[in-house]
Design an enzyme around this catalytic site. Sequence first.
Site, PDB file in Angstrom:
ATOM      1  N   ASP A  10     -71.067  78.707  -8.996  1.00 18.87           N
ATOM      2  CA  ASP A  10     -70.500  77.927  -7.885  1.00 18.87           C
ATOM      3  C   ASP A  10     -69.268  77.160  -8.377  1.00 18.87           C
ATOM      4  OD1 ASP A  10     -72.097  76.272  -9.556  1.00 18.87           O
ATOM      5  OD2 ASP A  10     -72.587  74.883  -7.921  1.00 18.87           O
ATOM      6  N   HIS A 240     -72.521  71.359 -19.163  1.00 15.73           N
ATOM      7  CA  HIS A 240     -73.685  72.026 -18.565  1.00 15.73           C
ATOM      8  C   HIS A 240     -73.561  73.568 -18.628  1.00 15.73           C
ATOM      9  CE1 HIS A 240     -75.088  68.215 -16.962  1.00 15.73           C
ATOM     10  NE2 HIS A 240     -73.994  68.038 -16.251  1.00 15.73           N
TER      11      HIS A 240
HETATM   12  C1  BDR Z   1     -74.982  71.637 -12.654  1.00 15.83           C
HETATM   13  O1  BDR Z   1     -74.584  71.186 -11.352  1.00 15.83           O
HETATM   14  C2  BDR Z   1     -73.236  71.495 -11.117  1.00 15.83           C
HETATM   15  O2  BDR Z   1     -72.545  70.369 -10.651  1.00 15.83           O
HETATM   16  C3  BDR Z   1     -72.661  71.961 -12.422  1.00 15.83           C
HETATM   17  O3  BDR Z   1     -71.688  72.972 -12.211  1.00 15.83           O
HETATM   18  C4  BDR Z   1     -73.842  72.479 -13.177  1.00 15.83           C
HETATM   19  O4  BDR Z   1     -74.091  73.838 -12.888  1.00 15.83           O
HETATM   20  C5  BDR Z   1     -75.319  70.436 -13.524  1.00 15.83           C
HETATM   21  O5  BDR Z   1     -76.374  69.714 -12.986  1.00 15.83           O
HETATM   22 CA    CA Z   2     -72.410  75.227 -11.771  1.00 13.23          CA
END
Ligand code: BDR
Ligand code: CA
Length: 316
Positions: A10, A240
């Site tokens: 995403d 992340h």
């Molecule tokens: C996840 O949430 C999204 O905002 C980031 O892209 C990552 O995949 C972290 O909690």
């Molecule tokens: Ca993400």
Amino acid sequence: MTQKLIIDTDPGIDDAMAVHLAFADARLDVIGMTTIFGNVRTDQATRNAMALAEMAHYSVPVAAGAAIPRRRDAATPADFVHGPEGFGDLPAMQPAGGPDPRSAAQFLCETCAAHPGEVVICAVGPLTNLAAALDHNPSITRTVKAVVVMGGSAARHGNVTDYAEANIWNDPDAADAVFAADWDVTMIGLDVTEKTQCTPDDFAALADAAPHIGGFLQQASSFYFDFHEAKTGKRSCFMHDPSAIIAVTDPALFGFEDRTVSVTCNGDEIGRTVTGVATDRRTTRIAMTVDSASVRAIFLSQIKAADRCAQARKTS
Ligand code: BDR
Ligand code: CA
């Protein structure tokens, strides 16, 4: 031998970091991307994924995913984290090409069936497309090699609520279906992703070494640093989604525990990943520790080479 990879994403600022990392890593062959809402709407995610591929001269099909969660209304995109179009203050991406005609679920099933036992799916967004793929053709559990999920939290807090991490919170029903299915799943949750951080100086160095791709990531990440600084008081960001890609290439950098994972789908704790309680499913490999210095070093060195890789692809 390269590892065939599909990235379900995403994009999203840290998604862009993860995608460019995967494109730059010669150990990976990204054979598809599928898109999902979360940080942005799915139509924006699809445009952004295609634009990332074009930026890197990486020829890869992008299949658009579900527009809403499995059983509920879509949450508002996380524009306060990733910006209105997903890449901070940058304007909407305008890719030249178009998406693959197949749905993400169909693409995932057909691509895994075409290469049985060879494809890893790395999901760095809400898990709606993976749950839809399980519905579309349940035999994907046998044709896929493994699934690596950025999401959840085993021993830590959430990041949307006290309990829920964003990707799981955005579609808890889908996440529970993914953790309940009989396939090989690794969970790269907040337990490890918040332990690896980068700073604005790191991104300045990326922009110096790779002005095109590192420069883009530096520009996009400024907004991401603002969000993190407001939240933590420190101008550094959590890595992340790149951590999930590195769990595919360098799993030895993580310490894992095998436990079942179930997802709370109702009530105050909705979106919580509950580990070691369910007895009706196979275990998930949960990353509990990480060599964060090495993860950070791999990310930085691969992105520093990203322009060279992109140029080589352009001229080949
Ligand atoms: C996840 O949430 C999204 O905002 C980031 O892209 C990552 O995949 C972290 O909690
Ligand atoms: Ca993400």
